[in-house]
Design a protein around this motif. Structure first.
Motif, PDB file in Angstrom:
ATOM      1  N   LEU A  52     -31.529  75.954  22.617  1.00  0.00           N
ATOM      2  CA  LEU A  52     -32.296  75.231  23.643  1.00  0.00           C
ATOM      3  C   LEU A  52     -31.706  75.433  25.035  1.00  0.00           C
ATOM      4  O   LEU A  52     -31.755  74.558  25.888  1.00  0.00           O
ATOM      5  N   LEU A  53     -31.129  76.608  25.278  1.00  0.00           N
ATOM      6  CA  LEU A  53     -30.574  76.960  26.582  1.00  0.00           C
ATOM      7  C   LEU A  53     -31.367  78.126  27.164  1.00  0.00           C
ATOM      8  O   LEU A  53     -31.959  78.912  26.429  1.00  0.00           O
ATOM      9  N   ASN A  54     -31.351  78.247  28.497  1.00  0.00           N
ATOM     10  CA  ASN A  54     -32.068  79.340  29.139  1.00  0.00           C
ATOM     11  C   ASN A  54     -31.339  79.774  30.406  1.00  0.00           C
ATOM     12  O   ASN A  54     -30.268  79.263  30.734  1.00  0.00           O
ATOM     13  N   ARG A  55     -31.922  80.740  31.121  1.00  0.00           N
ATOM     14  CA  ARG A  55     -31.289  81.276  32.326  1.00  0.00           C
ATOM     15  C   ARG A  55     -31.110  80.185  33.386  1.00  0.00           C
ATOM     16  O   ARG A  55     -30.129  80.185  34.123  1.00  0.00           O
ATOM     17  N   HIS A  56     -32.052  79.251  33.464  1.00  0.00           N
ATOM     18  CA  HIS A  56     -31.937  78.162  34.437  1.00  0.00           C
ATOM     19  C   HIS A  56     -30.680  77.333  34.176  1.00  0.00           C
ATOM     20  O   HIS A  56     -30.002  76.902  35.117  1.00  0.00           O
ATOM     21  N   ASP A  57     -30.348  77.111  32.894  1.00  0.00           N
ATOM     22  CA  ASP A  57     -29.135  76.371  32.554  1.00  0.00           C
ATOM     23  C   ASP A  57     -27.893  77.112  33.050  1.00  0.00           C
ATOM     24  O   ASP A  57     -26.933  76.498  33.530  1.00  0.00           O
ATOM     25  N   LEU A  58     -27.912  78.432  32.934  1.00  0.00           N
ATOM     26  CA  LEU A  58     -26.790  79.230  33.426  1.00  0.00           C
ATOM     27  C   LEU A  58     -26.653  79.103  34.938  1.00  0.00           C
ATOM     28  O   LEU A  58     -25.538  78.996  35.467  1.00  0.00           O
ATOM     29  N   GLU A  59     -27.760  79.127  35.618  1.00  0.00           N
ATOM     30  CA  GLU A  59     -27.723  79.001  37.080  1.00  0.00           C
ATOM     31  C   GLU A  59     -27.192  77.635  37.497  1.00  0.00           C
ATOM     32  O   GLU A  59     -26.399  77.522  38.448  1.00  0.00           O
ATOM     33  N   LEU A  60     -27.607  76.590  36.797  1.00  0.00           N
ATOM     34  CA  LEU A  60     -27.098  75.248  37.088  1.00  0.00           C
ATOM     35  C   LEU A  60     -25.599  75.161  36.826  1.00  0.00           C
ATOM     36  O   LEU A  60     -24.853  74.559  37.604  1.00  0.00           O
ATOM     37  N   THR A  61     -25.158  75.760  35.717  1.00  0.00           N
ATOM     38  CA  THR A  61     -23.734  75.760  35.379  1.00  0.00           C
ATOM     39  C   THR A  61     -22.915  76.472  36.439  1.00  0.00           C
ATOM     40  O   THR A  61     -21.851  75.997  36.859  1.00  0.00           O
ATOM     41  N   GLU A  62     -23.422  77.607  36.897  1.00  0.00           N
ATOM     42  CA  GLU A  62     -22.704  78.374  37.909  1.00  0.00           C
ATOM     43  C   GLU A  62     -22.600  77.599  39.217  1.00  0.00           C
ATOM     44  O   GLU A  62     -21.538  77.570  39.843  1.00  0.00           O
ATOM     45  N   ARG A  63     -23.686  76.962  39.629  1.00  0.00           N
ATOM     46  CA  ARG A  63     -23.645  76.175  40.864  1.00  0.00           C
ATOM     47  C   ARG A  63     -22.677  74.998  40.727  1.00  0.00           C
ATOM     48  O   ARG A  63     -21.923  74.691  41.647  1.00  0.00           O
ATOM     49  N   TYR A  64     -22.695  74.359  39.559  1.00  0.00           N
ATOM     50  CA  TYR A  64     -21.857  73.182  39.345  1.00  0.00           C
ATOM     51  C   TYR A  64     -20.376  73.534  39.441  1.00  0.00           C
ATOM     52  O   TYR A  64     -19.609  72.859  40.125  1.00  0.00           O
ATOM     53  N   PHE A  65     -19.972  74.600  38.761  1.00  0.00           N
ATOM     54  CA  PHE A  65     -18.555  74.945  38.717  1.00  0.00           C
ATOM     55  C   PHE A  65     -18.079  75.653  39.981  1.00  0.00           C
ATOM     56  O   PHE A  65     -16.889  75.948  40.108  1.00  0.00           O
ATOM     57  N   ASN A  66     -18.968  75.919  40.892  1.00  0.00           N
ATOM     58  CA  ASN A  66     -18.559  76.457  42.179  1.00  0.00           C
ATOM     59  C   ASN A  66     -18.517  75.369  43.250  1.00  0.00           C
ATOM     60  O   ASN A  66     -18.328  75.668  44.432  1.00  0.00           O
ATOM     61  N   GLN A  67     -18.685  74.117  42.848  1.00  0.00           N
ATOM     62  CA  GLN A  67     -18.596  72.994  43.762  1.00  0.00           C
ATOM     63  C   GLN A  67     -17.369  72.157  43.435  1.00  0.00           C
ATOM     64  O   GLN A  67     -16.705  72.358  42.414  1.00  0.00           O
ATOM     65  N   ARG A  68     -17.079  71.201  44.310  1.00  0.00           N
ATOM     66  CA  ARG A  68     -15.861  70.403  44.168  1.00  0.00           C
ATOM     67  C   ARG A  68     -15.832  69.632  42.852  1.00  0.00           C
ATOM     68  O   ARG A  68     -14.781  69.492  42.226  1.00  0.00           O
ATOM     69  N   GLN A  69     -16.987  69.127  42.423  1.00  0.00           N
ATOM     70  CA  GLN A  69     -16.999  68.355  41.187  1.00  0.00           C
ATOM     71  C   GLN A  69     -16.668  69.205  39.976  1.00  0.00           C
ATOM     72  O   GLN A  69     -16.230  68.694  38.944  1.00  0.00           O
ATOM     73  N   GLY A  70     -16.869  70.519  40.087  1.00  0.00           N
ATOM     74  CA  GLY A  70     -16.494  71.410  38.995  1.00  0.00           C
ATOM     75  C   GLY A  70     -14.994  71.424  38.788  1.00  0.00           C
ATOM     76  O   GLY A  70     -14.507  71.390  37.653  1.00  0.00           O
ATOM     77  N   LEU A  71     -14.242  71.461  39.881  1.00  0.00           N
ATOM     78  CA  LEU A  71     -12.785  71.413  39.791  1.00  0.00           C
ATOM     79  C   LEU A  71     -12.316  70.097  39.185  1.00  0.00           C
ATOM     80  O   LEU A  71     -11.413  70.065  38.349  1.00  0.00           O
ATOM     81  N   LEU A  72     -12.935  69.003  39.619  1.00  0.00           N
ATOM     82  CA  LEU A  72     -12.573  67.693  39.084  1.00  0.00           C
ATOM     83  C   LEU A  72     -12.868  67.620  37.589  1.00  0.00           C
ATOM     84  O   LEU A  72     -12.085  67.042  36.818  1.00  0.00           O
ATOM     85  N   THR A  73     -13.980  68.216  37.173  1.00  0.00           N
ATOM     86  CA  THR A  73     -14.342  68.210  35.760  1.00  0.00           C
ATOM     87  C   THR A  73     -13.310  68.947  34.924  1.00  0.00           C
ATOM     88  O   THR A  73     -12.896  68.466  33.859  1.00  0.00           O
ATOM     89  N   VAL A  74     -12.879  70.130  35.386  1.00  0.00           N
ATOM     90  CA  VAL A  74     -11.873  70.901  34.658  1.00  0.00           C
ATOM     91  C   VAL A  74     -10.567  70.118  34.567  1.00  0.00           C
ATOM     92  O   VAL A  74      -9.903  70.094  33.525  1.00  0.00           O
ATOM     93  N   PHE A  75     -10.198  69.457  35.661  1.00  0.00           N
ATOM     94  CA  PHE A  75      -8.961  68.665  35.677  1.00  0.00           C
ATOM     95  C   PHE A  75      -9.044  67.510  34.686  1.00  0.00           C
ATOM     96  O   PHE A  75      -8.152  67.330  33.847  1.00  0.00           O
ATOM     97  N   LEU A  76     -10.119  66.737  34.745  1.00  0.00           N
ATOM     98  CA  LEU A  76     -10.250  65.569  33.879  1.00  0.00           C
ATOM     99  C   LEU A  76     -10.399  65.960  32.411  1.00  0.00           C
ATOM    100  O   LEU A  76      -9.968  65.226  31.513  1.00  0.00           O
ATOM    101  N   ALA A  77     -10.992  67.115  32.167  1.00  0.00           N
ATOM    102  CA  ALA A  77     -11.209  67.554  30.789  1.00  0.00           C
ATOM    103  C   ALA A  77      -9.902  67.789  30.056  1.00  0.00           C
ATOM    104  O   ALA A  77      -9.857  67.712  28.817  1.00  0.00           O
TER     105      ALA A  77
END
Length: 207
Positions: free
Chosen positions: A93-118
């Motif tokens: 149930l994943l598609n190219r749009h999901d990949l684009e959202l993931t890429e945008r997310y992890f290139n923003q500040r909250q992406g760094l915070l997510t990796v840290f908290l994880a």
């Protein structure tokens, strides 16, 4: 039972291979291998308390292991994640749009915070590096937050092992219960994702 077996194997590896074994175990822990840090780092604390290991060398070996394992997972996601999702994503149930959202997310500040908290969340920390790689997160910031988060988590468990050695079975019992709660929440989240995607696909077909 599985955790206890892994703990026994981890203890044997640490006793026979010292810092190299700690490095390897924590590298595996940072990937998708079923090696929980809760089964490794407290025993490292035992060895430090007994004077068999040096505290700073133990932290260095385990933090480097966490970084190397995370980098391997990062590159797996970076080079293999997108082709895999595009090939079999429809079954997940994943598609190219999901990949684009993931890429945008992890290139923003909250992406760094997510990796840290994880780094502090069971199960999630085994997969977050793959997601960061799929999201093409910049490598240097990824390495920085990974090292900081992993060192803090590893140091915390090591300290618990040093302070609570005689009562570790009790601590381990309650930590397992916390892990179960987190896994249940994760399963509910996955169930909600699948249900919402199926509903959206049904609405699209009806229109």
């Amino acid at each position: 039972m599985i955790t206890e077996l892994i703990s026994k194997i981890a203890v044997q590896i640490l006793e026979t291979t010292a810092y190299v074994g700690a490095f390897i175990l924590m590298a595996l822990e940072s990937m998708i291998a079923p090696v929980p840090s809760e089964a490794v780092m407290p025993f490292v604390g035992f060895l430090v308390t007994d004077g068999k290991w040096d505290l700073w060398l133990a932290l260095l070996a385990t933090s480097l292991g966490s970084l190397v394992g995370s980098l391997v997972s990062y590159w797996m996601g970076y080079y293999g994640g997108k082709p895999l999702v595009l090939k079999v994503g429809k079954y997940l149930l994943l598609n190219r749009h999901d990949l684009e959202l993931t890429e945008r997310y992890f290139n923003q500040r909250q992406g760094l915070l997510t990796v840290f908290l994880a780094r502090f969340i069971p199960v999630v920390r085994h997969f977050i590096s793959i997601a960061a790689g799929m999201g093409k997160m910049p490598l240097v910031p990824f390495m920085l937050v990974t090292v900081i988060g992993a060192t803090m988590w590893n140091g915390f468990l090591l300290y618990l092992g040093m302070r609570l050695r005689e009562h570790w079975t009790v601590v381990q019992k309650y930590s397992h219960q916390v892990d179960i709660v987190i896994i249940v929440v994760a399963v509910i989240g996955i169930g909600w994702f699948i249900r919402s995607r199926l509903a959206a696909r049904k609405r699209k077909l009806n229109n």
